[in-house]
Scaffold this motif. Sequence first.
Motif, PDB file in Angstrom:
ATOM      1  N   HIS A 164      -0.849   0.437   9.827  1.00 50.20           N
ATOM      2  CA  HIS A 164       0.125  -0.284  10.553  1.00 50.20           C
ATOM      3  C   HIS A 164       1.107  -1.441   9.640  1.00 50.20           C
ATOM      4  O   HIS A 164       1.270  -2.125   8.413  1.00 50.20           O
ATOM      5  N   LYS A 211      -6.035  15.164  -2.185  1.00 50.82           N
ATOM      6  CA  LYS A 211      -6.529  15.193  -1.162  1.00 50.82           C
ATOM      7  C   LYS A 211      -8.120  14.479  -1.385  1.00 50.82           C
ATOM      8  O   LYS A 211      -8.735  14.165   0.089  1.00 50.82           O
ATOM      9  N   ARG A 224      -4.121   5.974  -0.864  1.00 51.53           N
ATOM     10  CA  ARG A 224      -3.048   6.288  -0.521  1.00 51.53           C
ATOM     11  C   ARG A 224      -1.418   5.537  -0.918  1.00 51.53           C
ATOM     12  O   ARG A 224      -2.586   4.461  -1.408  1.00 51.53           O
ATOM     13  N   LEU A 225      -0.545   5.753  -1.265  1.00 51.27           N
ATOM     14  CA  LEU A 225       0.340   5.090  -1.627  1.00 51.27           C
ATOM     15  C   LEU A 225       0.999   4.392  -0.935  1.00 51.27           C
ATOM     16  O   LEU A 225       1.620   4.453   0.412  1.00 51.27           O
ATOM     17  N   GLY A 252       2.573   1.178   1.809  1.00 48.07           N
ATOM     18  CA  GLY A 252       4.205   1.064   1.201  1.00 48.07           C
ATOM     19  C   GLY A 252       4.813   2.265   1.465  1.00 48.07           C
ATOM     20  O   GLY A 252       6.012   2.310   1.837  1.00 48.07           O
ATOM     21  N   PHE A 253       4.460   3.332   1.379  1.00 44.55           N
ATOM     22  CA  PHE A 253       4.854   4.908   1.641  1.00 44.55           C
ATOM     23  C   PHE A 253       5.020   5.742   2.500  1.00 44.55           C
ATOM     24  O   PHE A 253       3.188   5.663   3.277  1.00 44.55           O
ATOM     25  N   ARG A 307       5.731   7.367  10.460  1.00 47.67           N
ATOM     26  CA  ARG A 307       6.167   8.262  11.095  1.00 47.67           C
ATOM     27  C   ARG A 307       7.129   8.418  11.871  1.00 47.67           C
ATOM     28  O   ARG A 307       7.259  10.574  12.540  1.00 47.67           O
ATOM     29  N   TYR A 340       5.848  16.376  -3.956  1.00 48.95           N
ATOM     30  CA  TYR A 340       4.369  16.134  -3.245  1.00 48.95           C
ATOM     31  C   TYR A 340       5.523  14.825  -2.797  1.00 48.95           C
ATOM     32  O   TYR A 340       5.046  15.486  -1.354  1.00 48.95           O
ATOM     33  N   ASN A 351       8.999   2.211   3.040  1.00 50.42           N
ATOM     34  CA  ASN A 351       8.700   2.200   4.216  1.00 50.42           C
ATOM     35  C   ASN A 351       8.472   0.228   3.848  1.00 50.42           C
ATOM     36  O   ASN A 351       9.042  -0.093   3.610  1.00 50.42           O
TER      37      ASN A 351
END
Length: 392
Positions: A228, A258, A263-264, A266-267, A270, A316, A325
């Motif tokens: 978040h 996986k 994780r990227l 800021g990408f 939801r 992907y 985001n």
Amino acid sequence: HGVFTYDPAFTATCSTQSDITYIDGAEGILLYRGYPVDQLAENSSFLEVAYLVLYGELPTTPQLDEFVGAITQHTMLNESLSKFFDGFHYDAHPMAMMTGIVGSLSAFYHDTTDIRDDGHREIFARRMIAKMPTIAAAAYKHSVGQPKMYPRNDLDYTSNFLHMLFAVPAETYEVDPIAAKALDVLFILHADHEQNASTSTVRMAGSTGTNPYAAIASGIAALWGPAHGGANEAVLNMLGEIGDISQVPRYLEKAKDKDDPFRLMGFGHRVYKNFDPRATIIRGYCHEVLQHLGIENHPLFELAMELERIALEDDYFKERKLYPNVDFYSGIIYQALGIPINMFTSMFAIARTVGWAAHWCEMQNDPAMRIARPRQIYTGSPKRSYTPIDQR
Ligand code: CMC
């Protein structure tokens, strides 16, 4: 026992009706009270947007003057509250301090926290919006061992915040108006986002009738996580770790793997399965701010843009509709303004206080409001008898 729907992480459950914010995740649309966020970012100020989010309409000049005056009047912290900071170790995370300090506000305003009283609810919302920058700046001053600066009532909301953050008593400090404007826009873009995790937390806590300051503290705690509001801090740390454009393909492979926890940051989002409209506005502001500060070829900005370019061409990310985001570019502006990385999530908290307060007020007037109480599907052991310890 009734029939329940199993909806882990609430991807299909509407917990409330709300008049505040509209999102169309497929189209990348975000409206506060019906107004597109890009128009507000372009034309409005953070406090005008705060008024809009809280009261539902853009203010007239007298309404805005009254509101700004009231917010300004509430920016000071009670001196006893200021002493709370001294209890924290110097390297405490600012979000840890903010969770604690805001929670402790609940011990200060007994006379005005009758949650059934409209006037009390309004004072709570105004006080909360007014005090958040003072609390965030004090957390920063504590971490660098500098004296806390009192708020300056002759400055606007954002300039006053920059003053409390960066001024020191022995020196004059001039707020850069372009820096203040950039921060104001970031605050506008973070002001509300309907039922996100932290706002839902504030509503959940609020549904029990708890003290509203305590409900906001629970929202700050929920915001802190890297999925978040903590993502803005995580993005900058990630860009630092990637270090160089030549490393981008390697990190994209890690993000897709996986078995790799990377994780990227800021990408993805939801709700947005398209460009996050806030990210597009912030990227534009990045250009402007960096140009103003004379750091056009900012290496982290170039790295971020290259990361975005390559990710958006990758199957992907395309298949999963993962776009940058709000937090992907915000940290680059914060950093250019001299704000330390561990303060980024506190910036988000200052802005989102408007949304938290508005949602809390809205729910108090909602006739459908009852204690929020999700159900579960029990997957544990069937009933069994107690075994004495020597027989286990
Ligand atoms: N990097 C790599 N893969 C990702 C990412 C990412 N950032 N985000 C989602 N995915 C993959 C995920 O592994 C899954 O793949 P598969 O279907 O093969 O299992 C698919 O995309 C769907 O992801 P999800 O985790 O089911 O999506 P979610 O809605 O539960 O999570 C999210 C949304 C924002 C938590 C997530 O995208 C994420 O962790 N992003 C990075 C953190 C971040 O930037 N958070 C800030 C959100 S915006 C501001 C705010 O809310 O505060």
